[in-house]
Design an enzyme around this catalytic site. Structure first.
Site, PDB file in Angstrom:
ATOM      1  CB  CYS A   1     -65.803 -88.496  41.354  1.00 56.06           C
ATOM      2  SG  CYS A   1     -66.633 -90.115  41.487  1.00 56.06           S
TER       3      CYS A   1
ATOM      4  CG  HIS B   1     -63.359 -89.163  38.299  1.00 58.75           C
ATOM      5  ND1 HIS B   1     -62.759 -90.065  39.259  1.00 58.75           N
ATOM      6  CD2 HIS B   1     -64.522 -89.466  38.277  1.00 58.75           C
ATOM      7  CE1 HIS B   1     -63.807 -90.748  39.597  1.00 58.75           C
ATOM      8  NE2 HIS B   1     -64.915 -90.694  39.006  1.00 58.75           N
TER       9      HIS B   1
ATOM     10  CG  ASN C   1     -65.332 -94.338  39.733  1.00 58.69           C
ATOM     11  OD1 ASN C   1     -64.660 -93.659  40.380  1.00 58.69           O
ATOM     12  ND2 ASN C   1     -66.464 -93.824  39.015  1.00 58.69           N
TER      13      ASN C   1
HETATM   14  N1  ACO Z   1     -71.839-106.978  32.445  1.00 62.73           N
HETATM   15  C1  ACO Z   1     -72.219-107.135  31.459  1.00 62.73           C
HETATM   16  N2  ACO Z   1     -73.368-106.868  30.850  1.00 62.73           N
HETATM   17  C2  ACO Z   1     -73.766-105.517  31.408  1.00 62.73           C
HETATM   18  C3  ACO Z   1     -73.287-105.120  32.746  1.00 62.73           C
HETATM   19  C4  ACO Z   1     -72.014-105.861  33.213  1.00 62.73           C
HETATM   20  N3  ACO Z   1     -71.468-105.423  34.090  1.00 62.73           N
HETATM   21  N4  ACO Z   1     -73.894-104.007  33.191  1.00 62.73           N
HETATM   22  C5  ACO Z   1     -74.661-103.440  32.132  1.00 62.73           C
HETATM   23  N5  ACO Z   1     -74.789-104.832  31.158  1.00 62.73           N
HETATM   24  C6  ACO Z   1     -75.772-104.834  29.979  1.00 62.73           C
HETATM   25  C7  ACO Z   1     -77.075-104.155  30.215  1.00 62.73           C
HETATM   26  O1  ACO Z   1     -77.777-105.089  31.102  1.00 62.73           O
HETATM   27  C8  ACO Z   1     -77.529-104.115  28.903  1.00 62.73           C
HETATM   28  O2  ACO Z   1     -77.947-105.105  28.386  1.00 62.73           O
HETATM   29  P1  ACO Z   1     -79.263-105.078  27.344  1.00 62.73           P
HETATM   30  O3  ACO Z   1     -78.650-104.191  26.038  1.00 62.73           O
HETATM   31  O4  ACO Z   1     -79.559-106.542  27.087  1.00 62.73           O
HETATM   32  O5  ACO Z   1     -80.354-104.311  28.137  1.00 62.73           O
HETATM   33  C9  ACO Z   1     -76.054-103.583  28.123  1.00 62.73           C
HETATM   34  O6  ACO Z   1     -75.116-104.075  29.118  1.00 62.73           O
HETATM   35  C10 ACO Z   1     -75.885-102.181  27.970  1.00 62.73           C
HETATM   36  O7  ACO Z   1     -76.078-101.711  29.062  1.00 62.73           O
HETATM   37  P2  ACO Z   1     -76.018 -99.843  29.306  1.00 62.73           P
HETATM   38  O8  ACO Z   1     -76.382 -99.414  30.546  1.00 62.73           O
HETATM   39  O9  ACO Z   1     -76.669 -99.224  27.964  1.00 62.73           O
HETATM   40  O10 ACO Z   1     -74.438 -99.730  28.998  1.00 62.73           O
HETATM   41  P3  ACO Z   1     -73.529 -98.545  28.665  1.00 62.73           P
HETATM   42  O11 ACO Z   1     -72.700 -98.765  27.301  1.00 62.73           O
HETATM   43  O12 ACO Z   1     -74.356 -97.387  28.869  1.00 62.73           O
HETATM   44  O13 ACO Z   1     -72.433 -98.615  29.701  1.00 62.73           O
HETATM   45  C11 ACO Z   1     -71.774 -97.917  31.887  1.00 62.73           C
HETATM   46  C12 ACO Z   1     -72.588 -98.398  30.938  1.00 62.73           C
HETATM   47  C13 ACO Z   1     -70.321 -98.473  31.630  1.00 62.73           C
HETATM   48  C14 ACO Z   1     -72.151 -97.653  33.430  1.00 62.73           C
HETATM   49  C15 ACO Z   1     -71.825 -96.411  31.281  1.00 62.73           C
HETATM   50  O14 ACO Z   1     -73.042 -95.880  31.087  1.00 62.73           O
HETATM   51  C16 ACO Z   1     -71.109 -95.429  32.062  1.00 62.73           C
HETATM   52  O15 ACO Z   1     -69.778 -95.337  32.123  1.00 62.73           O
HETATM   53  N6  ACO Z   1     -71.786 -94.356  32.709  1.00 62.73           N
HETATM   54  C17 ACO Z   1     -71.018 -93.341  33.557  1.00 62.73           C
HETATM   55  C18 ACO Z   1     -70.761 -93.986  34.612  1.00 62.73           C
HETATM   56  C19 ACO Z   1     -69.653 -93.199  35.606  1.00 62.73           C
HETATM   57  O16 ACO Z   1     -68.984 -92.185  35.276  1.00 62.73           O
HETATM   58  N7  ACO Z   1     -69.892 -92.929  37.109  1.00 62.73           N
HETATM   59  C20 ACO Z   1     -68.964 -92.117  37.555  1.00 62.73           C
HETATM   60  C21 ACO Z   1     -69.665 -91.507  38.736  1.00 62.73           C
HETATM   61  S1  ACO Z   1     -69.384 -92.488  39.806  1.00 62.73           S
HETATM   62  C22 ACO Z   1     -69.330 -91.489  41.337  1.00 62.73           C
HETATM   63  O17 ACO Z   1     -69.208 -90.311  41.089  1.00 62.73           O
HETATM   64  C23 ACO Z   1     -69.245 -92.385  42.668  1.00 62.73           C
END
Ligand code: ACO
Length: 327
Positions: free
Chosen positions: A113, A254, A284
């Protein structure tokens, strides 16, 4: 001499899929996606649209706005993590042929990214050194074609799009890319990865091997990294150039997750209004997200000549970096 962004263009596929529509096929909800990411919808390419198809649409707009013919380009730098082909030929070469840039070299860069930020700095170096005159820098992704649609952790996050800028020489004291910071933290390579299809893990076609062709991500590791490096980058630019937030018209980050930006803003004590966000519409789009935002800001008249803006990129590699630009 300065390297100046003479024009910018962008393209996103017409098909926009809302969170509610996605929730019909994936175990998720509009409420979860919005509250965890700020995403409302994503634009998705058709099955027969590859990265170069999106790129050409954005490039044609940028070239027309620059009033430049393709023969005048010396170089095409295209940042992507989802090019037409894995490895080679480069997507930049497909674009070069499609637009008739017969005098240009062409290469892809792989910086996740952060690719567009890296590309702008490479263009600046080539122009300021006198090696090139007119460079096209593009950021393009069709991430939805390399996404595992059964993995709700990742598939809700990504969208497709392309942005392109024509970079040429400008006069000192005028508009231009003033400085950039490029960094990498390869220790984080496993956190954002497509494991198969390269020389480390050739694709075998056996059993579940295809799963490793998709994007895999440790969301929480990437999240923590992103908050830290966004905060660090702003601090480094401010220190290097003796700036405060009052000197900056907009920070253009980004667009990965609105919560990352909120957390960085809080640490820095910078109001959210200083950050330009359009993740709600596009999700994203990786290397395309910063040029998509810049193009939108330019079209809406949000950017004025002379404004100081700061881009902030972070992504696979792990990579991060930013550009300080006088618009
Ligand atoms: N819908 C519903 N529930 C979901 C989903 C979804 N799409 N995805 C995960 N959950 C659930 C999980 O199963 C978990 O459930 P549990 O508590 O019963 O186990 C709960 O939601 C929390 O999951 P987490 O992974 O802890 O959620 P978090 O608050 O960390 O958010 C996220 C996840 C949005 C991916 C976050 O970690 C994030 O934004 N990370 C950075 C991602 C990023 O910036 N990527 C950019 C790079 S991409 C690139 O460079 C190509």
């Amino acid at each position: 001499m300065l390297a100046q962004i003479r024009s910018i263009g962008a393209y996103v596929p017409e098909n926009a899929v809302t969170n509610d529509q996605l929730a019909e096929t994936v175990d998720t909800s509009d409420e979860w996606i919005r509250s965890h990411t700020g995403i409302g919808k994503r634009h998705i390419a058709t099955d027969d649209q590859a990265a170069s198809d999106l790129a050409v649409r954005a490039v044609n707009i940028a070239m027309e706005r620059a009033g430049m013919s393709p023969e005048e380009l010396d170089l095409i730098i295209l940042a992507t993590a989802s090019g037409d082909y894995p490895g080679f030929p480069s997507t930049a070469c497909i674009v070069q042929e499609a637009i008739g840039a017969v005098n240009a070299g062409a290469l892809d860069i792989s910086a996740g990214c952060t690719g567009f930020v890296y590309g702008l700095e490479m263009a600046r170096g080539m122009i300021v050194s006198g090696c090139s005159k007119n460079i096209l820098v593009a950021g393009v992704e069709v991430l939805t074609h390399i996404t595992n649609w059964k993995d709700r952790d990742t598939c809700v996050l990504f969208g497709d799009g392309a942005g392109a800028a024509v970079v040429t020489s400008g006069e000192d004291g005028g508009s231009g890319i003033l400085d950039s910071i490029l960094r990498a933290e390869g220790s984080g390579a496993p956190y954002l990865i497509r494991k198969a299809g390269g020389s480390r893990q050739p694709y075998t076609g056996k059993d579940d091997a295809y799963q490793d062709l998709f994007i895999q991500m440790d969301g929480q590791k990437v999240y923590k990294f992103a908050v830290r490096v966004n905060t660090d980058l702003v601090g480094m630019f401010f220190q290097r150039h003796n700036l405060t937030i009052d000197d900056i018209a907009y920070i253009v980050p980004h667009q990965a997750n609105v919560r990352i930006i909120q957390a960085a803003a809080k640490r820095l004590g910078i109001p959210m209004e200083k950050f330009y966000l359009n993740i709600e519409e596009y999700a994203n789009t990786s290397a395309a997200s910063i040029p998509l935002a810049l193009n939108e800001m330019s079209e809406k008249g949000i950017l004025k000549r002379g404004d100081l803006i700061l881009t902030l990129g972070f992504g696979a590699g792990l990579t991060y970096g930013g550009n300080l630009i006088r618009w």
